[in-house]
Write an enzyme that holds these catalytic residues in place. Structure first.
Site, PDB file in Angstrom:
ATOM      1  CG  ASP A  20       2.008  11.162  18.427  1.00  0.00           C
ATOM      2  OD1 ASP A  20       1.203  11.397  19.321  1.00  0.00           O
ATOM      3  OD2 ASP A  20       2.788  12.171  18.066  1.00  0.00           O
TER       4      ASP A  20
ATOM      5  CE1 TYR B  80      -0.546  17.941  32.226  1.00  0.00           C
ATOM      6  CE2 TYR B  80      -1.066  18.884  34.298  1.00  0.00           C
ATOM      7  CZ  TYR B  80      -0.761  17.686  33.766  1.00  0.00           C
ATOM      8  OH  TYR B  80      -0.566  16.602  34.320  1.00  0.00           O
TER       9      TYR B  80
ATOM     10  CB  ILE C  87       3.449  11.670  41.056  1.00  0.00           C
ATOM     11  CG1 ILE C  87       1.922  11.765  41.109  1.00  0.00           C
ATOM     12  CG2 ILE C  87       3.910   9.973  41.129  1.00  0.00           C
ATOM     13  CD1 ILE C  87       1.130  11.314  42.543  1.00  0.00           C
TER      14      ILE C  87
HETATM   15  P1  NAD Z   1       6.417  10.789  32.361  1.00  0.00           P
HETATM   16  O1  NAD Z   1       6.654  11.916  31.618  1.00  0.00           O
HETATM   17  O2  NAD Z   1       7.345  10.079  32.917  1.00  0.00           O
HETATM   18  O3  NAD Z   1       5.475   9.827  31.560  1.00  0.00           O
HETATM   19  C1  NAD Z   1       4.447  10.425  30.466  1.00  0.00           C
HETATM   20  C2  NAD Z   1       4.483   9.098  29.294  1.00  0.00           C
HETATM   21  O4  NAD Z   1       3.638   9.413  28.208  1.00  0.00           O
HETATM   22  C3  NAD Z   1       5.805   8.837  28.841  1.00  0.00           C
HETATM   23  O5  NAD Z   1       5.873   7.503  28.417  1.00  0.00           O
HETATM   24  C4  NAD Z   1       5.755   9.477  27.418  1.00  0.00           C
HETATM   25  O6  NAD Z   1       6.721   8.732  26.200  1.00  0.00           O
HETATM   26  C5  NAD Z   1       4.438   9.265  27.092  1.00  0.00           C
HETATM   27  N1  NAD Z   1       3.629  10.112  25.885  1.00  0.00           N
HETATM   28  C6  NAD Z   1       4.132  11.461  25.919  1.00  0.00           C
HETATM   29  N2  NAD Z   1       3.291  11.619  24.772  1.00  0.00           N
HETATM   30  C7  NAD Z   1       2.913  10.719  23.888  1.00  0.00           C
HETATM   31  C8  NAD Z   1       2.208  10.555  22.762  1.00  0.00           C
HETATM   32  N3  NAD Z   1       2.104  11.408  22.046  1.00  0.00           N
HETATM   33  N4  NAD Z   1       2.001   9.001  22.456  1.00  0.00           N
HETATM   34  C9  NAD Z   1       2.246   8.286  23.423  1.00  0.00           C
HETATM   35  N5  NAD Z   1       2.701   8.627  24.474  1.00  0.00           N
HETATM   36  C10 NAD Z   1       3.142   9.717  24.856  1.00  0.00           C
HETATM   37  O7  NAD Z   1       5.251  11.616  33.336  1.00  0.00           O
HETATM   38  P2  NAD Z   1       4.333  10.994  34.327  1.00  0.00           P
HETATM   39  O8  NAD Z   1       4.441  11.731  35.550  1.00  0.00           O
HETATM   40  O9  NAD Z   1       4.429   9.474  34.475  1.00  0.00           O
HETATM   41  O10 NAD Z   1       2.853  11.106  33.631  1.00  0.00           O
HETATM   42  C11 NAD Z   1       1.778  10.387  33.540  1.00  0.00           C
HETATM   43  C12 NAD Z   1       0.482  10.782  33.355  1.00  0.00           C
HETATM   44  O11 NAD Z   1       0.170  11.557  34.810  1.00  0.00           O
HETATM   45  C13 NAD Z   1       0.370  12.017  32.520  1.00  0.00           C
HETATM   46  O12 NAD Z   1      -1.115  11.991  31.898  1.00  0.00           O
HETATM   47  C14 NAD Z   1       0.589  13.355  33.338  1.00  0.00           C
HETATM   48  O13 NAD Z   1       0.051  14.473  32.770  1.00  0.00           O
HETATM   49  C15 NAD Z   1      -0.211  12.778  34.621  1.00  0.00           C
HETATM   50  N6  NAD Z   1       0.115  13.489  35.652  1.00  0.00           N
HETATM   51  C16 NAD Z   1       1.444  13.332  36.302  1.00  0.00           C
HETATM   52  C17 NAD Z   1       1.773  14.232  37.471  1.00  0.00           C
HETATM   53  C18 NAD Z   1       3.084  14.220  38.221  1.00  0.00           C
HETATM   54  O14 NAD Z   1       3.260  14.891  39.146  1.00  0.00           O
HETATM   55  N7  NAD Z   1       4.151  13.418  37.691  1.00  0.00           N
HETATM   56  C19 NAD Z   1       0.729  15.076  38.192  1.00  0.00           C
HETATM   57  C20 NAD Z   1      -0.528  14.988  37.701  1.00  0.00           C
HETATM   58  C21 NAD Z   1      -0.828  14.018  36.440  1.00  0.00           C
END
Ligand code: NAD
Length: 250
Positions: A65, A157, A190
């Protein structure tokens, strides 16, 4: 452009699914040895590691974590012991806990900052030390266009991702002279599990505001991450680059 990062060691936090998974895959396809950090998605991490190994590349998984200092310490001890170096850090792990400002609990506020911002701080401190030893390194922080554009229900956020953006710039100033580049990538909407609820709730309205007329794929983000992780981006640091199909300028 041929990007070759053979034998570089990369850590992707939250690297087992979504955008992180695609980053792990692309970095490994370009030759890197990839450490996939996960917090809960053990099976997904194992499957991804096995896929990469089947492809003839090196990969490792480690549960931590990233908001917890002792777990981050163990993660980096493991990397030191197994690989002896770290060249690329992708601070990808992130969460959302949306709520309207006046209804938002302190726990919702803190948790989002703990993972998105404090987690990146803890990882960069550890990675920075290892990278300084080699006088080179690439750090890529996955922020969000939420950092530069207000989003209803996302004050926690926006604050955490905006903090990550400012943190990126300050790190770039401090670490530049040590041969380390630090940049932020700002994804828009995304196609991952994280954005699913928002897409369901306000999909049509959001799509209308995206000049490219589609949501992003994880690979749209990972392609930029790979570029920033390579020597092609040696003269780019402290930058915040949106990957959003134009959403942030529309
Ligand atoms: P997702 O929820 O599929 O992936 C997030 C990942 O972070 C998961 O693998 C989860 O297990 C991991 N995670 C969460 N808390 C954790 C912790 N305490 N320790 C270790 N791992 C942890 O979402 P995603 O869309 O793939 O997001 C990836 C990144 O992109 C994130 O930082 C998110 O904020 C950012 N983001 C995503 C979007 C979108 O539209 N999907 C847009 C802007 C930014």
């Amino acid at each position: 452009m041929n990007i070759d990062i053979t034998n570089k060691v990369a850590l992707v936090t939250g690297g087992a699914r979504g955008i992180g998974r695609e980053c792990s895959l692309l970095l490994s396809k370009a030759g890197a040895k990839v450490v996939i950090n996960y917090s809960r998605a053990k099976e997904k991490a194992e499957d991804l590691r096995d896929d990469i190994i089947r492809d003839g590349k090196e990969a490792d998984i480690f549960k931590a974590d990233i908001s917890k200092p002792d777990e981050v310490e163990k993660l980096f001890e493991h990397i030191k012991k197994s690989f002896g170096r770290l060249d690329i850090l992708v601070n990808n792990a992130g969460i959302i806990k949306d709520n309207l400002l006046l209804a938002m609990s302190l726990a919702e506020w803190d948790k989002v900052h703990d993972v998105n911002l404090r987690g990146a701080f803890l990882c960069i401190k550890q990675a920075g030390e290892m990278m300084m030893a080699n006088h080179s390194g690439k750090i890529i922080n996955i922020s969000s266009i939420g950092a530069i554009k207000g989003g209803r229900g996302q004050t926690n956020y926006a604050s955490a991702k905006g903090g990550l953006l400012s943190f990126t710039r300050a790190c770039a100033v401090e670490l530049g002279a040590k041969g380390i580049q630090v940049n932020a990538v700002l994804p828009g909407m995304i196609m991952t599990a994280m954005s699913e609820r928002v897409r369901k709730r306000a999909g049509a309205e959001i799509l209308e505001r995206i000049p490219m007329g589609r949501y992003g794929e994880p690979s749209d983000v990972a392609n930029l991450v790979l570029f920033l992780a390579s020597d092609k981006a040696d003269y780019i640091t402290g930058q915040a680059i949106p990957v959003d199909g134009g959403l942030s300028i529309s």
